[in-house]
Design a protein around this motif. Structure first.
Motif, PDB file in Angstrom:
ATOM      1  N   PHE A  35       0.519 -12.715  22.408  1.00  0.00           N
ATOM      2  CA  PHE A  35       0.230 -13.960  22.330  1.00  0.00           C
ATOM      3  C   PHE A  35      -0.858 -13.966  21.025  1.00  0.00           C
ATOM      4  O   PHE A  35      -1.792 -13.528  21.139  1.00  0.00           O
ATOM      5  CB  PHE A  35      -0.492 -14.628  23.381  1.00  0.00           C
ATOM      6  N   PHE A  36      -0.335 -14.720  20.156  1.00  0.00           N
ATOM      7  CA  PHE A  36      -1.188 -14.937  18.827  1.00  0.00           C
ATOM      8  C   PHE A  36      -1.853 -16.483  19.021  1.00  0.00           C
ATOM      9  O   PHE A  36      -1.260 -17.309  19.542  1.00  0.00           O
ATOM     10  CB  PHE A  36      -0.471 -14.822  17.586  1.00  0.00           C
ATOM     11  N   PRO A  37      -3.135 -16.386  18.186  1.00  0.00           N
ATOM     12  CA  PRO A  37      -3.923 -17.682  18.272  1.00  0.00           C
ATOM     13  C   PRO A  37      -3.154 -18.753  17.553  1.00  0.00           C
ATOM     14  O   PRO A  37      -2.439 -18.546  16.656  1.00  0.00           O
ATOM     15  CB  PRO A  37      -5.119 -17.213  17.878  1.00  0.00           C
ATOM     16  N   PRO A  38      -3.481 -20.041  17.625  1.00  0.00           N
ATOM     17  CA  PRO A  38      -3.012 -20.964  16.713  1.00  0.00           C
ATOM     18  C   PRO A  38      -3.377 -20.944  15.307  1.00  0.00           C
ATOM     19  O   PRO A  38      -4.504 -20.472  14.842  1.00  0.00           O
ATOM     20  CB  PRO A  38      -3.265 -22.314  17.284  1.00  0.00           C
ATOM     21  N   ASP A  39      -2.302 -21.295  14.442  1.00  0.00           N
ATOM     22  CA  ASP A  39      -2.924 -21.245  12.862  1.00  0.00           C
ATOM     23  C   ASP A  39      -3.443 -22.601  12.768  1.00  0.00           C
ATOM     24  O   ASP A  39      -3.812 -23.454  13.796  1.00  0.00           O
ATOM     25  CB  ASP A  39      -1.448 -21.406  12.371  1.00  0.00           C
ATOM     26  N   ALA A  40      -3.765 -22.809  11.566  1.00  0.00           N
ATOM     27  CA  ALA A  40      -4.351 -24.148  11.024  1.00  0.00           C
ATOM     28  C   ALA A  40      -3.723 -25.606  11.364  1.00  0.00           C
ATOM     29  O   ALA A  40      -4.186 -26.552  11.494  1.00  0.00           O
ATOM     30  CB  ALA A  40      -4.804 -24.069   9.382  1.00  0.00           C
ATOM     31  N   GLU A  41      -2.246 -25.262  11.354  1.00  0.00           N
ATOM     32  CA  GLU A  41      -1.756 -26.477  11.793  1.00  0.00           C
ATOM     33  C   GLU A  41      -1.249 -26.618  13.327  1.00  0.00           C
ATOM     34  O   GLU A  41      -0.725 -27.683  13.855  1.00  0.00           O
ATOM     35  CB  GLU A  41      -0.260 -26.519  11.431  1.00  0.00           C
ATOM     36  N   GLY A  42      -2.082 -25.735  14.249  1.00  0.00           N
ATOM     37  CA  GLY A  42      -1.856 -25.936  15.818  1.00  0.00           C
ATOM     38  C   GLY A  42      -0.823 -25.528  16.400  1.00  0.00           C
ATOM     39  O   GLY A  42      -0.277 -25.547  17.402  1.00  0.00           O
ATOM     40  N   ILE A  43       0.090 -24.435  15.572  1.00  0.00           N
ATOM     41  CA  ILE A  43       1.213 -23.770  16.185  1.00  0.00           C
ATOM     42  C   ILE A  43       0.725 -22.358  16.573  1.00  0.00           C
ATOM     43  O   ILE A  43       0.291 -21.458  15.732  1.00  0.00           O
ATOM     44  CB  ILE A  43       2.261 -23.588  15.089  1.00  0.00           C
ATOM     45  N   SER A  44       1.092 -22.148  17.822  1.00  0.00           N
ATOM     46  CA  SER A  44       0.891 -20.796  18.587  1.00  0.00           C
ATOM     47  C   SER A  44       2.104 -20.095  18.385  1.00  0.00           C
ATOM     48  O   SER A  44       3.219 -20.646  18.559  1.00  0.00           O
ATOM     49  CB  SER A  44       0.442 -21.179  19.892  1.00  0.00           C
ATOM     50  N   GLU A  45       1.930 -18.670  18.216  1.00  0.00           N
ATOM     51  CA  GLU A  45       3.101 -17.848  18.197  1.00  0.00           C
ATOM     52  C   GLU A  45       3.124 -16.711  19.526  1.00  0.00           C
ATOM     53  O   GLU A  45       2.060 -16.335  19.676  1.00  0.00           O
ATOM     54  CB  GLU A  45       3.121 -16.883  16.872  1.00  0.00           C
ATOM     55  N   ILE A  46       4.219 -16.421  19.967  1.00  0.00           N
ATOM     56  CA  ILE A  46       4.586 -15.655  21.281  1.00  0.00           C
ATOM     57  C   ILE A  46       5.673 -14.756  20.784  1.00  0.00           C
ATOM     58  O   ILE A  46       6.332 -15.138  20.374  1.00  0.00           O
ATOM     59  CB  ILE A  46       4.924 -16.280  22.492  1.00  0.00           C
ATOM     60  N   LYS A  47       5.471 -13.282  20.838  1.00  0.00           N
ATOM     61  CA  LYS A  47       6.358 -12.525  20.814  1.00  0.00           C
ATOM     62  C   LYS A  47       6.670 -11.491  21.804  1.00  0.00           C
ATOM     63  O   LYS A  47       5.645 -11.078  22.336  1.00  0.00           O
ATOM     64  CB  LYS A  47       6.248 -11.327  19.277  1.00  0.00           C
ATOM     65  N   MET A  48       7.716 -11.738  22.438  1.00  0.00           N
ATOM     66  CA  MET A  48       8.197 -10.621  23.636  1.00  0.00           C
ATOM     67  C   MET A  48       9.468  -9.974  23.493  1.00  0.00           C
ATOM     68  O   MET A  48      10.200 -10.428  22.592  1.00  0.00           O
ATOM     69  CB  MET A  48       8.163 -11.707  24.765  1.00  0.00           C
ATOM     70  N   GLU A  49       9.331  -8.809  24.062  1.00  0.00           N
ATOM     71  CA  GLU A  49      10.540  -8.122  24.359  1.00  0.00           C
ATOM     72  C   GLU A  49      11.220  -8.254  25.664  1.00  0.00           C
ATOM     73  O   GLU A  49      10.398  -8.065  26.486  1.00  0.00           O
ATOM     74  CB  GLU A  49      10.259  -6.534  23.803  1.00  0.00           C
ATOM     75  N   VAL A  50      12.581  -8.380  25.675  1.00  0.00           N
ATOM     76  CA  VAL A  50      13.034  -8.711  26.828  1.00  0.00           C
ATOM     77  C   VAL A  50      14.133  -7.992  27.153  1.00  0.00           C
ATOM     78  O   VAL A  50      15.077  -7.711  26.101  1.00  0.00           O
ATOM     79  CB  VAL A  50      13.445 -10.282  26.980  1.00  0.00           C
ATOM     80  N   VAL A  51      14.659  -7.438  28.285  1.00  0.00           N
ATOM     81  CA  VAL A  51      15.851  -6.666  28.428  1.00  0.00           C
ATOM     82  C   VAL A  51      16.779  -7.667  28.998  1.00  0.00           C
ATOM     83  O   VAL A  51      16.593  -8.399  30.072  1.00  0.00           O
ATOM     84  CB  VAL A  51      15.651  -5.391  29.486  1.00  0.00           C
ATOM     85  N   GLU A  52      17.951  -7.953  28.375  1.00  0.00           N
ATOM     86  CA  GLU A  52      18.814  -8.969  28.522  1.00  0.00           C
ATOM     87  C   GLU A  52      20.364  -8.456  28.551  1.00  0.00           C
ATOM     88  O   GLU A  52      20.532  -7.579  27.578  1.00  0.00           O
ATOM     89  CB  GLU A  52      18.657 -10.085  27.717  1.00  0.00           C
ATOM     90  N   ASP A  53      21.079  -9.152  29.436  1.00  0.00           N
ATOM     91  CA  ASP A  53      22.662  -8.653  29.281  1.00  0.00           C
ATOM     92  C   ASP A  53      23.305  -9.611  28.171  1.00  0.00           C
ATOM     93  O   ASP A  53      24.091  -9.157  27.653  1.00  0.00           O
ATOM     94  CB  ASP A  53      23.336  -8.956  30.809  1.00  0.00           C
ATOM     95  N   ASN A  54      23.083 -10.973  28.422  1.00  0.00           N
ATOM     96  CA  ASN A  54      23.514 -11.908  27.617  1.00  0.00           C
ATOM     97  C   ASN A  54      22.663 -12.637  26.562  1.00  0.00           C
ATOM     98  O   ASN A  54      21.973 -13.810  27.143  1.00  0.00           O
ATOM     99  CB  ASN A  54      24.467 -13.041  28.526  1.00  0.00           C
ATOM    100  N   ALA A  55      22.267 -12.305  25.438  1.00  0.00           N
ATOM    101  CA  ALA A  55      20.966 -12.617  24.708  1.00  0.00           C
ATOM    102  C   ALA A  55      21.403 -14.006  24.234  1.00  0.00           C
ATOM    103  O   ALA A  55      20.468 -15.106  24.008  1.00  0.00           O
ATOM    104  CB  ALA A  55      20.724 -11.665  23.677  1.00  0.00           C
TER     105      ALA A  55
END
Length: 79
Positions: A35-55
């Motif tokens: 989880f990344f904090p929001p930038d100056a414009e209020g947009i937050s970023e989430i990066k995740m790795e997921v194991v998936e069959d049908n991306a």
């Protein structure tokens, strides 16, 4: 099975509701999450790795949940 990296950018306000719905969708398949904090414009970023069959199906389901945000994905490896 594929390991997929999801990069989700969404408004910081109301993030809790969206995160609970996202977690319900990918529960048990998350390998790594940041989880990344929001930038100056209020947009937050989430990066995740997921194991998936049908991306592509997962991506379309998540786009329905995150309407005011942006989701990109990258296939890291085939398992």
């Amino acid at each position: 099975m594929q390991i997929v990296e999801l990069d989700i950018k969404l408004p910081y306000e109301g993030r809790g509701k969206i995160l609970s719905r996202l977690y319900g969708k990918v529960k048990g398949r998350i390998r790594d999450i940041h989880f990344f904090p929001p930038d100056a414009e209020g947009i937050s970023e989430i990066k995740m790795e997921v194991v998936e069959d049908n991306a592509p199906k997962l991506l379309s389901d998540l786009k329905k949940i995150v309407r005011n945000g942006k989701i990109t994905f990258k296939v890291l490896s085939e398992v």
